[in-house]
Design a protein around this motif. Structure first.
Motif, PDB file in Angstrom:
ATOM      1  N   LYS A  60      -9.953  45.350  32.649  1.00  0.00           N
ATOM      2  CA  LYS A  60     -10.853  46.218  33.227  1.00  0.00           C
ATOM      3  C   LYS A  60     -11.768  45.772  34.150  1.00  0.00           C
ATOM      4  O   LYS A  60     -12.390  45.078  34.235  1.00  0.00           O
ATOM      5  CB  LYS A  60     -11.051  47.268  31.962  1.00  0.00           C
ATOM      6  CG  LYS A  60     -12.517  46.954  31.453  1.00  0.00           C
ATOM      7  CD  LYS A  60     -12.880  48.213  30.169  1.00  0.00           C
ATOM      8  CE  LYS A  60     -12.500  49.326  29.873  1.00  0.00           C
ATOM      9  NZ  LYS A  60     -13.231  49.126  28.561  1.00  0.00           N
ATOM     10  N   THR A  61     -12.217  47.055  35.138  1.00  0.00           N
ATOM     11  CA  THR A  61     -13.674  46.443  35.918  1.00  0.00           C
ATOM     12  C   THR A  61     -14.237  47.427  35.375  1.00  0.00           C
ATOM     13  O   THR A  61     -13.774  48.871  35.517  1.00  0.00           O
ATOM     14  CB  THR A  61     -13.203  46.412  37.195  1.00  0.00           C
ATOM     15  OG1 THR A  61     -12.126  45.562  37.566  1.00  0.00           O
ATOM     16  CG2 THR A  61     -13.928  46.304  38.566  1.00  0.00           C
ATOM     17  N   VAL A  62     -15.240  47.212  35.588  1.00  0.00           N
ATOM     18  CA  VAL A  62     -16.277  48.217  34.723  1.00  0.00           C
ATOM     19  C   VAL A  62     -18.294  48.248  35.396  1.00  0.00           C
ATOM     20  O   VAL A  62     -18.027  46.791  35.839  1.00  0.00           O
ATOM     21  CB  VAL A  62     -16.913  48.362  33.169  1.00  0.00           C
ATOM     22  CG1 VAL A  62     -17.183  46.728  32.686  1.00  0.00           C
ATOM     23  CG2 VAL A  62     -17.725  49.672  32.948  1.00  0.00           C
ATOM     24  N   THR A  63     -18.617  49.189  35.702  1.00  0.00           N
ATOM     25  CA  THR A  63     -19.909  49.157  36.550  1.00  0.00           C
ATOM     26  C   THR A  63     -20.994  49.283  35.284  1.00  0.00           C
ATOM     27  O   THR A  63     -20.664  50.036  34.654  1.00  0.00           O
ATOM     28  CB  THR A  63     -19.831  50.014  37.787  1.00  0.00           C
ATOM     29  OG1 THR A  63     -19.300  49.349  38.617  1.00  0.00           O
ATOM     30  CG2 THR A  63     -21.567  50.130  38.144  1.00  0.00           C
ATOM     31  N   ILE A  64     -21.960  48.818  35.330  1.00  0.00           N
ATOM     32  CA  ILE A  64     -22.368  48.263  34.225  1.00  0.00           C
ATOM     33  C   ILE A  64     -24.576  48.725  34.898  1.00  0.00           C
ATOM     34  O   ILE A  64     -24.684  47.807  35.783  1.00  0.00           O
ATOM     35  CB  ILE A  64     -22.726  47.390  33.671  1.00  0.00           C
ATOM     36  CG1 ILE A  64     -21.547  47.359  32.619  1.00  0.00           C
ATOM     37  CG2 ILE A  64     -24.011  47.706  32.232  1.00  0.00           C
ATOM     38  CD1 ILE A  64     -21.699  45.850  31.974  1.00  0.00           C
ATOM     39  N   PRO A  65     -24.987  49.515  34.893  1.00  0.00           N
ATOM     40  CA  PRO A  65     -26.106  50.948  35.278  1.00  0.00           C
ATOM     41  C   PRO A  65     -27.372  50.040  34.788  1.00  0.00           C
ATOM     42  O   PRO A  65     -26.651  48.942  33.994  1.00  0.00           O
ATOM     43  CB  PRO A  65     -26.244  52.248  34.600  1.00  0.00           C
ATOM     44  CG  PRO A  65     -25.290  51.990  33.755  1.00  0.00           C
ATOM     45  CD  PRO A  65     -24.457  51.394  33.925  1.00  0.00           C
ATOM     46  N   ALA A  66     -28.059  49.116  35.550  1.00  0.00           N
ATOM     47  CA  ALA A  66     -29.079  48.429  34.977  1.00  0.00           C
ATOM     48  C   ALA A  66     -29.639  48.814  33.759  1.00  0.00           C
ATOM     49  O   ALA A  66     -29.927  47.795  33.044  1.00  0.00           O
ATOM     50  CB  ALA A  66     -30.718  48.666  36.065  1.00  0.00           C
ATOM     51  N   ALA A  67     -29.739  49.818  33.258  1.00  0.00           N
ATOM     52  CA  ALA A  67     -30.263  50.489  32.275  1.00  0.00           C
ATOM     53  C   ALA A  67     -29.814  49.340  30.651  1.00  0.00           C
ATOM     54  O   ALA A  67     -30.567  49.343  29.646  1.00  0.00           O
ATOM     55  CB  ALA A  67     -30.627  51.801  31.954  1.00  0.00           C
ATOM     56  N   GLU A  68     -28.968  49.035  30.970  1.00  0.00           N
ATOM     57  CA  GLU A  68     -27.219  49.116  30.343  1.00  0.00           C
ATOM     58  C   GLU A  68     -27.357  47.882  30.430  1.00  0.00           C
ATOM     59  O   GLU A  68     -26.299  46.945  29.649  1.00  0.00           O
ATOM     60  CB  GLU A  68     -26.020  49.871  30.175  1.00  0.00           C
ATOM     61  CG  GLU A  68     -26.529  51.414  29.197  1.00  0.00           C
ATOM     62  CD  GLU A  68     -25.064  51.987  29.970  1.00  0.00           C
ATOM     63  OE1 GLU A  68     -23.630  51.322  29.489  1.00  0.00           O
ATOM     64  OE2 GLU A  68     -24.972  53.476  29.826  1.00  0.00           O
ATOM     65  N   ALA A  69     -27.861  46.473  31.473  1.00  0.00           N
ATOM     66  CA  ALA A  69     -27.707  45.462  31.417  1.00  0.00           C
ATOM     67  C   ALA A  69     -28.980  45.218  31.952  1.00  0.00           C
ATOM     68  O   ALA A  69     -29.386  44.996  29.913  1.00  0.00           O
ATOM     69  CB  ALA A  69     -27.358  45.355  32.699  1.00  0.00           C
TER      70      ALA A  69
END
Length: 143
Positions: A60-69
């Motif tokens: 899968k491809t997922v984009t993680i926002p800065a707050a969850e990174a």
């Protein structure tokens, strides 16, 4: 039956991490898969959430926002340090990576962002702080 990854499982994943401009900042390609226990906080929260529920062999491809990174950049993490507080043998250069020790003994990686005659400016933000990260993740195994 193909087991889905859940909290407490030890998983192995292959991954490629990219920034918004498509540049790769980290990848397991050509290395052993990354192994971690889901729910243990060993990897960034958004990465754990992405792996939870995946089946072995799934990609899968997922984009993680800065707050969850790595969180947002914090202005307080950019500090000016007088030269007299530096080790005498240190010749600081812009871009140089150093390690500071916090009061509680933790090692904190820092980057020199400015050098003047009287002081240096350091940045203790994680290099990926404030960035949204996109990961391509393949679940290799679940134990």
């Amino acid at each position: 039956m193909n087991q889905a990854a859940k909290a407490g499982d030890t998983v192995q994943v292959h991954y490629t991490g990219k920034l918004d401009d498509g540049s790769v900042f980290d990848s397991s390609a050509g290395r052993d898969p990354l192994e971690f226990t889901v729910g243990s906080g060993q990897v960034i929260p958004g990465f754990e959430q992405a792996v939870e529920g995946m089946a072995v062999g799934q990609t899968k491809t997922v984009t993680i926002p800065a707050a969850e990174a790595y969180g947002d950049r914090v202005a307080e993490a950019v500090l000016q340090v007088p030269r007299e507080q530096l080790p005498p043998d240190l010749e600081p250069e812009v871009g140089q990576q150093l390690v500071m020790q916090s009061r509680d003994g933790r090692q904190i990686p820092i980057v020199v962002v400015e050098v003047t005659e009287d002081s240096i400016t350091i940045d203790a933000n994680h290099p990926l702080a404030g960035r949204d990260l996109t990961f391509e993740i393949e679940l290799v195994s679940v134990h």
